[in-house]
Design an enzyme around this catalytic site. Structure first.
Site, PDB file in Angstrom:
ATOM      1  N   LYS A 181      18.622  54.945  31.733  1.00  0.00           N
ATOM      2  CA  LYS A 181      18.193  56.242  31.195  1.00  0.00           C
ATOM      3  C   LYS A 181      19.076  57.375  31.678  1.00  0.00           C
ATOM      4  O   LYS A 181      19.253  58.377  30.979  1.00  0.00           O
ATOM      5  CB  LYS A 181      16.719  56.483  31.546  1.00  0.00           C
ATOM      6  N   THR A 238      14.289  62.549  31.326  1.00  0.00           N
ATOM      7  CA  THR A 238      15.659  62.771  31.776  1.00  0.00           C
ATOM      8  C   THR A 238      16.569  63.250  30.647  1.00  0.00           C
ATOM      9  O   THR A 238      17.560  63.947  30.888  1.00  0.00           O
ATOM     10  CB  THR A 238      16.217  61.478  32.399  1.00  0.00           C
TER      11      THR A 238
END
Length: 321
Positions: A181, A238
């Site tokens: 991620k 994120t």
């Protein structure tokens, strides 16, 4: 009362120390540099988390060998974890760092299993910004471990009314989600920085999630782990949150700044930079295609311009989703 040691006094380690104290534990926070440890102990504040006072239950030290604890939380950046972990006393440990070791292409649990095969290991992962955890804002995370007894023990020690923990039996998948991620968040930041719009970011996040699921399957994890907090949850945070160092780095690259300039002005470690080439190499060894992560690695290395990488992704052959 349990004794918990947090290894690493960055923003994330300090936030974890605050949460462990909030959950009713006796906490030791380890900082690598003695001067920094003394400063934090004296002021009861970490400059990485300004305005947040340390709980009186937290002791700060730079003497790793003298720490005794029932549980160790390893919050050292992955690229430095091997060196630090060799000095951590025996006992169950929770991996709280996200990434892949560049030199070995190993996930943190694989690295630690080499160093101390008998050490019980769990993984903490999820959509958690350090500043919000330190302030006690509501959040959720995953504790992943193959042994149910270890999962339950860690969850009982760290959970509180504001910090909800879920168990998961796929630590490899949880680690892969946390590593990948960060790389995809760099791409998401670049999309916004280059002015390509929210449609493009949504598409990139979705296809990035597909890459994460493919990689989990290829390396022996569970694709469904990527639909949970340590996958989709962490990716959304994120790739959209302005406090994300990885998103912020991508945003600056998209706006035309040089990588060296961006890194020079960032506080803390941007894990996606070292993880990108390692993840692509690990995926290649497994025969797994990860085009978004490969594009990020190419841009970071200077092998491709941002525009060329974006056009290459858009020009991929048409196929079913």
């Amino acid at each position: 009362m349990s004794r918990i040691a947090v290894i690493g006094a960055g923003a994330w380690g300090t936030a974890l120390a605050a949460q462990a104290a909030r959950a009713g534990n006796d906490v030791t926070l380890w900082a690598r540099e003695p001067m920094r440890a003394r400063a934090i102990a004296k002021t009861r504040e970490n400059p990485r988390l300004p305005g947040i006072a340390l709980d009186p239950a937290i002791t700060v030290t730079a003497d790793l060998s003298a720490i005794t604890a029932d549980l160790f939380l390893l919050a050292v950046p992955v690229q430095h974890l091997r060196a630090v972990a060799q000095g951590v006393p025996a006992g169950p440990a929770v991996i709280c760092a996200k990434g892949i070791e560049a030199s070995s292409l190993l996930l943190p649990s694989e690295m630690l299993a080499e160093l101390a095969p008998a050490r019980p290991l769990a993984v903490l992962s999820g959509p958690n910004f350090a500043a919000e955890i330190a302030r006690g804002l509501p959040a959720a995370a995953v504790i992943a471990a193959r042994e149910a007894s270890l999962r339950l023990s860690v969850m009982a020690r760290l959970a509180s009314d504001q910090f909800r923990l879920y168990g998961n039996d796929d630590p490899l998948g949880a680690e892969l989600g946390g590593a990948a991620k960060n790389v995809i968040a760099i791409a998401a930041g670049a999309v916004i920085g280059a002015g390509l719009g929210e449609n493009a970011r949504a598409a990139l996040i979705t296809r990035g999630l597909a890459e994460m699921a493919r990689l989990a399957r290829a390396l022996g994890g569970k694709p469904e782990t990527m639909t949970g907090l340590s996958g989709l949850g962490d990716l959304v945070l994120t790739a959209t949150g302005p406090m994300s160092r990885n998103f912020s780095l991508g945003l600056a690259l998209g706006q035309g700044e040089a990588l060296t300039t961006v890194l020079a002005h960032q506080r803390g470690v941007t894990e996606g930079v070292a993880t990108a080439p390692a993840l692509v190499a690990r995926a290649a060894k497994a025969g797994c295609e990860v085009p978004i992560c490969a594009a990020v690695a190419a841009v970071l290395s200077g092998r491709a311009s941002l525009r060329a990488a974006m056009m290459a992704l858009l020009a991929r052959p048409l196929r079913d989703e």
